[in-house]
Design a protein around this motif. Structure first.
Motif, short mmCIF file in Angstrom:
data_model
loop_
_atom_site.label_atom_id
_atom_site.label_comp_id
_atom_site.label_asym_id
_atom_site.label_seq_id
_atom_site.Cartn_x
_atom_site.Cartn_y
_atom_site.Cartn_z
N GLY A 68 0.76 -1.24 0.00
CA GLY A 68 0.00 0.00 0.00
C GLY A 68 0.79 1.28 0.00
N LEU A 93 -0.73 2.87 8.20
CA LEU A 93 -1.27 2.52 6.89
C LEU A 93 -2.56 1.71 7.03
CD1 LEU A 93 2.06 1.57 5.08
CD2 LEU A 93 0.62 3.57 4.61
N ALA A 94 -2.59 0.82 8.02
CA ALA A 94 -3.80 0.04 8.26
C ALA A 94 -4.97 0.94 8.66
CB ALA A 94 -3.55 -1.01 9.33
N PRO A 144 -4.20 0.74 -3.69
CA PRO A 144 -4.12 1.89 -2.79
C PRO A 144 -2.66 2.30 -2.61
CG PRO A 144 -4.52 -0.11 -1.53
CD PRO A 144 -4.64 -0.49 -2.98
N THR A 145 -2.42 3.60 -2.57
CA THR A 145 -1.04 4.08 -2.52
C THR A 145 -0.90 5.25 -1.57
OG1 THR A 145 -0.68 3.42 -4.83
CG2 THR A 145 0.89 4.99 -3.88
N GLY A 182 -8.91 4.35 2.77
CA GLY A 182 -7.80 4.23 1.84
C GLY A 182 -6.91 5.45 1.85
N PRO A 183 -5.63 5.24 1.50
CA PRO A 183 -4.66 6.32 1.49
C PRO A 183 -4.72 7.22 0.28
CG PRO A 183 -3.59 4.28 0.91
CD PRO A 183 -4.99 3.94 1.28
N GLN A 208 -6.36 2.63 5.61
CA GLN A 208 -7.18 1.70 4.83
C GLN A 208 -8.56 1.56 5.45
OE1 GLN A 208 -6.63 0.33 2.00
NE2 GLN A 208 -4.45 0.06 1.66
N THR A 209 -8.60 1.46 6.76
CA THR A 209 -9.89 1.32 7.45
C THR A 209 -10.78 2.53 7.25
OG1 THR A 209 -8.86 -0.08 9.15
CG2 THR A 209 -10.96 0.97 9.72
#
Length: 261
Positions: free
Chosen positions: A23, A250-251, A144-145, A258-259, A254-255
């Protein structure tokens, strides 16, 4: 650029783990102290060409470790920031500095418009084009980035010691920085600070702006004091410490959706 090549290299940059589907996209703009032959030695002594003025010691090894751990691509510059600093726009004097802290750079004094344009065309433009293409390729594949740039800084600046050990830097989008700083108590042995030893007012968030903000990607610039990156063991330890901040951050992004926008 596609995600079909795990490793690619040209004069201006190299790509590691290009097929990584994790990610993040990791950048290391000051990865090398190499000065191409066409620029001579810029009038610098050998010690100055190897010093922190010319590159960020330890940053590339750290970035590679994070790239492997996060299974994410890394794009690193292969040319000294004294030739062209890929974290600066062409119009900035610091893109091709005539002086870096206490080090004079004779080869950068009174550059002509043509000389500046040549460096912009051969060093900066290939690097930022590669980053843009990687972002496009990942978006096309629905990956996702989050953008992460990796730097190191000198422990003494203009004669003044710096106490901060890890800097978490951001511009107007602080999502990833906030999420990392929320995890900072897990590194109680480290002095972790926001926008230190530099911040947006110092002109250091160019990459975050053009690659992160303009593409709607959550982004962060990580600065590590380079006396903590003197050996391979220290580099590996610091990578593990940064992952303590990055993985849950990062997690969390996502929750939350998304980044990337």
């Amino acid at each position: 650029m596609t995600l079909s090549d795990s490793y690619a290299r040209c004069e201006a940059y190299e790509v590691f783990n290009g097929t990584g589907r994790g990610g993040a996209l990791i950048l290391c703009e000051h990865a090398s102290h190499r000065i191409p032959h066409r620029y001579g030695d810029l009038g610098l002594a050998e010690a100055d060409r190897q010093s922190h003025a010319a590159w960020d010691p330890g940053a590339l090894a750290l970035a590679k470790a994070l790239s492997d751990a996060l299974e994410s691509p890394l794009i690193a510059s292969r040319i000294s920031r004294l030739v062209y600093d890929c974290n600066r726009p062409p119009e900035a004097a610091s893109a091709m500095p005539a002086k870096s802290e206490l080090i004079e750079v004779p080869g950068n004094v009174d550059l002509t418009d043509e000389q500046r344009a040549e460096r912009t065309h051969t060093v900066y433009q290939p690097f930022i084009t590669a980053v843009g293409r990687m972002i496009e390729a990942r978006r096309a594949e629905g990956l996702p980035t989050a953008l992460i740039t990796i730097h190191s800084f000198t422990p003494v600046y203009y004669g003044t010691p710096r106490a901060v050990e890890i800097g978490i830097l951001h511009d107007s989008d602080s999502r990833l920085a906030d999420a990392m700083l929320a995890q900072a108590p897990a590194l109680s042995q480290r002095r972790v600070e926001r926008n230190e030893p530099y911040g947006p007012a110092d002109g250091v968030t160019h990459s975050l702006r053009i690659h992160g903000l303009e593409n709607g990607l959550a982004n962060v610039m990580i600065e590590v004091r380079n006396d903590l990156l003197r050996t391979a063991q220290e580099e590996a330890q610091m990578a593990d410490e940064l992952l303590t901040l990055l993985r849950p951050a990062l997690a969390a992004l996502q929750t939350e959706g998304g980044p990337s926008a």
